[in-house]
Write a protein that holds these residues in place. Structure first.
Motif, PDB file in Angstrom:
ATOM      1  N   ARG A  33       0.922  -1.320   0.048  1.00 49.20           N
ATOM      2  CA  ARG A  33      -0.059  -0.219  -0.012  1.00 49.20           C
ATOM      3  C   ARG A  33       0.858   1.310   0.080  1.00 49.20           C
ATOM      4  N   ASN A  34       1.889   1.208   0.545  1.00 45.84           N
ATOM      5  CA  ASN A  34       2.883   2.403   0.744  1.00 45.84           C
ATOM      6  C   ASN A  34       3.481   2.707  -0.609  1.00 45.84           C
ATOM      7  N   ILE A  35       3.888   1.483  -1.171  1.00 46.16           N
ATOM      8  CA  ILE A  35       4.575   1.646  -2.826  1.00 46.16           C
ATOM      9  C   ILE A  35       3.277   2.312  -3.688  1.00 46.16           C
ATOM     10  N   GLU A  36       2.059   1.977  -3.410  1.00 44.89           N
ATOM     11  CA  GLU A  36       0.911   2.296  -4.180  1.00 44.89           C
ATOM     12  C   GLU A  36       0.742   3.756  -4.050  1.00 44.89           C
ATOM     13  N   ARG A  37       0.785   4.223  -2.668  1.00 45.20           N
ATOM     14  CA  ARG A  37       0.709   5.692  -2.409  1.00 45.20           C
ATOM     15  C   ARG A  37       1.757   6.460  -2.609  1.00 45.20           C
ATOM     16  N   ILE A  38       2.907   5.888  -3.024  1.00 45.59           N
ATOM     17  CA  ILE A  38       4.072   6.706  -3.471  1.00 45.59           C
ATOM     18  C   ILE A  38       3.823   6.885  -4.903  1.00 45.59           C
ATOM     19  N   GLY A  97       6.807  -4.121  -9.895  1.00 44.52           N
ATOM     20  CA  GLY A  97       6.287  -3.049 -10.617  1.00 44.52           C
ATOM     21  C   GLY A  97       4.680  -2.871 -10.296  1.00 44.52           C
ATOM     22  N   ILE A  98       4.205  -4.030  -9.741  1.00 47.76           N
ATOM     23  CA  ILE A  98       2.565  -4.141  -9.774  1.00 47.76           C
ATOM     24  C   ILE A  98       1.954  -3.173  -8.824  1.00 47.76           C
ATOM     25  N   PRO A  99       2.407  -2.943  -7.549  1.00 48.24           N
ATOM     26  CA  PRO A  99       1.829  -2.036  -6.621  1.00 48.24           C
ATOM     27  C   PRO A  99       2.046  -0.744  -7.179  1.00 48.24           C
ATOM     28  N   LEU A 100       3.279  -0.253  -7.706  1.00 52.83           N
ATOM     29  CA  LEU A 100       3.577   1.207  -8.071  1.00 52.83           C
ATOM     30  C   LEU A 100       2.589   1.305  -9.491  1.00 52.83           C
ATOM     31  N   HIS A 101       2.520   0.230 -10.161  1.00 56.08           N
ATOM     32  CA  HIS A 101       1.713   0.468 -11.272  1.00 56.08           C
ATOM     33  C   HIS A 101      -0.142   0.719 -10.911  1.00 56.08           C
ATOM     34  N   ASN A 102      -0.377   0.088  -9.923  1.00 56.40           N
ATOM     35  CA  ASN A 102      -1.738   0.318  -9.226  1.00 56.40           C
ATOM     36  C   ASN A 102      -1.889   1.736  -8.889  1.00 56.40           C
ATOM     37  N   GLY A 103      -0.739   2.281  -8.169  1.00 54.43           N
ATOM     38  CA  GLY A 103      -0.890   3.662  -7.879  1.00 54.43           C
ATOM     39  C   GLY A 103      -0.858   4.732  -8.812  1.00 54.43           C
ATOM     40  N   VAL A 104      -0.333   4.481  -9.940  1.00 50.98           N
ATOM     41  CA  VAL A 104      -0.387   5.333 -11.001  1.00 50.98           C
ATOM     42  C   VAL A 104      -1.763   5.254 -11.635  1.00 50.98           C
ATOM     43  N   ASP A 116      10.260  -9.485  -3.368  1.00 53.37           N
ATOM     44  CA  ASP A 116      10.135 -10.317  -2.183  1.00 53.37           C
ATOM     45  C   ASP A 116       9.554  -9.754  -1.156  1.00 53.37           C
ATOM     46  N   LEU A 117       9.374  -8.450  -0.799  1.00 51.75           N
ATOM     47  CA  LEU A 117       8.841  -7.734   0.344  1.00 51.75           C
ATOM     48  C   LEU A 117       7.387  -7.781  -0.288  1.00 51.75           C
ATOM     49  N   ALA A 118       6.739  -7.544  -1.184  1.00 57.68           N
ATOM     50  CA  ALA A 118       5.657  -7.181  -1.598  1.00 57.68           C
ATOM     51  C   ALA A 118       4.879  -8.724  -1.847  1.00 57.68           C
ATOM     52  N   TYR A 119       5.560  -9.586  -2.142  1.00 52.71           N
ATOM     53  CA  TYR A 119       4.943 -10.986  -2.617  1.00 52.71           C
ATOM     54  C   TYR A 119       5.611 -12.316  -2.065  1.00 52.71           C
ATOM     55  N   GLY A 120       6.621 -12.162  -1.128  1.00 49.78           N
ATOM     56  CA  GLY A 120       7.009 -13.260  -0.757  1.00 49.78           C
ATOM     57  C   GLY A 120       8.341 -13.774  -1.520  1.00 49.78           C
ATOM     58  N   LYS A 121       9.448 -14.603  -1.049  1.00 45.77           N
ATOM     59  CA  LYS A 121      10.692 -14.667  -1.638  1.00 45.77           C
ATOM     60  C   LYS A 121      10.178 -15.806  -2.829  1.00 45.77           C
TER      61      LYS A 121
END
Length: 218
Positions: free
Chosen positions: A34-39, A83-90, A211-216
């Protein structure tokens, strides 16, 4: 290429950057995503100020009125999977934009993970001819992934303009992309760190964003 380093100005963005970097807070995957998305939303708002607008008419319940609407055809392209969370934010802000996806990964050539090449394996995109390309990847480390993706996208058409969007970058990667892209291109970035370690990871950075967003991964 014009570089817009948003960390140079105090804003709520710096709070989000801290939370994705803090090793205790970033253990919460949902909060990290969510923070990546908000950024991505903050970067999108800032980028919107540089776009072309067109005045249009509409009606309220009381009278005719006008508003200024983005007049550019935007294609948001994210580098999988980080890139998916950042993509969603844009996409939250440019909700009528087209989307493109590309995979680019490190292919290790030694057990030490020091030597690697970037392989672009999958590409799904509309035509980029005359469009505004927004290429998003949260981490701009060596710049090789971004560079190879840009080269792959050259076969899909000539964009009207190119905007790169990243959460955190390293100066070597930023310099590589700047030397490749035309002066008219833009980089919208949360913060630029000074160096890479021997494995090509950003220092201090935040670790592996995917990894942090979706696991190793294996």
């Amino acid at each position: 290429m014009t570089i817009h380093n948003l960390s140079k100005t105090n804003s709520i963005l710096n709070h989000f950057l801290h939370q994705i970097r803090d090793e205790d807070i970033q253990k919460d995957r949902m909060k990290f995503r969510r923070n990546i998305e908000r950024i991505g939303e903050v970067l999108s708002y800032e980028m919107s100020k540089s776009l072309d607008f067109e005045t249009r008419d509409f009606k309220t319940s009381l009278s005719p009125a006008t508003f200024d609407e983005v007049s550019e055809n935007i294609v948001i392209c994210s580098i999988l999977r980080a890139g998916i969370p950042l993509h969603n934010g844009v996409l939250n802000y440019f909700d009528e934009a087209d989307s493109a996806f590309v995979s680019a990964f490190r292919k290790e050539s030694s057990a030490s993970e020091v030597d690697f090449e970037i392989v672009v394996e999958y590409l799904s995109t509309p035509s980029l001819e005359g469009k505004t390309l927004v290429l998003v990847d949260p981490m701009l480390a060596t710049g090789l992934s971004m560079l190879n993706v840009l080269k792959a996208l050259e076969k899909i058409g000539q964009p009207k303009s190119i905007h790169i969007m990243s959460v955190i970058g390293a100066q070597p990667g930023v310099s590589l992309i700047k030397n490749y892209l035309p002066a008219s291109a833009h980089l919208w970035i949360g913060e630029i760190d000074g160096e890479l370690n021997e494995k090509g990871y950003i220092i201090p950075g935040l670790g592996d964003a995917g990894d942090l967003a979706y696991g190793k991964k294996l």
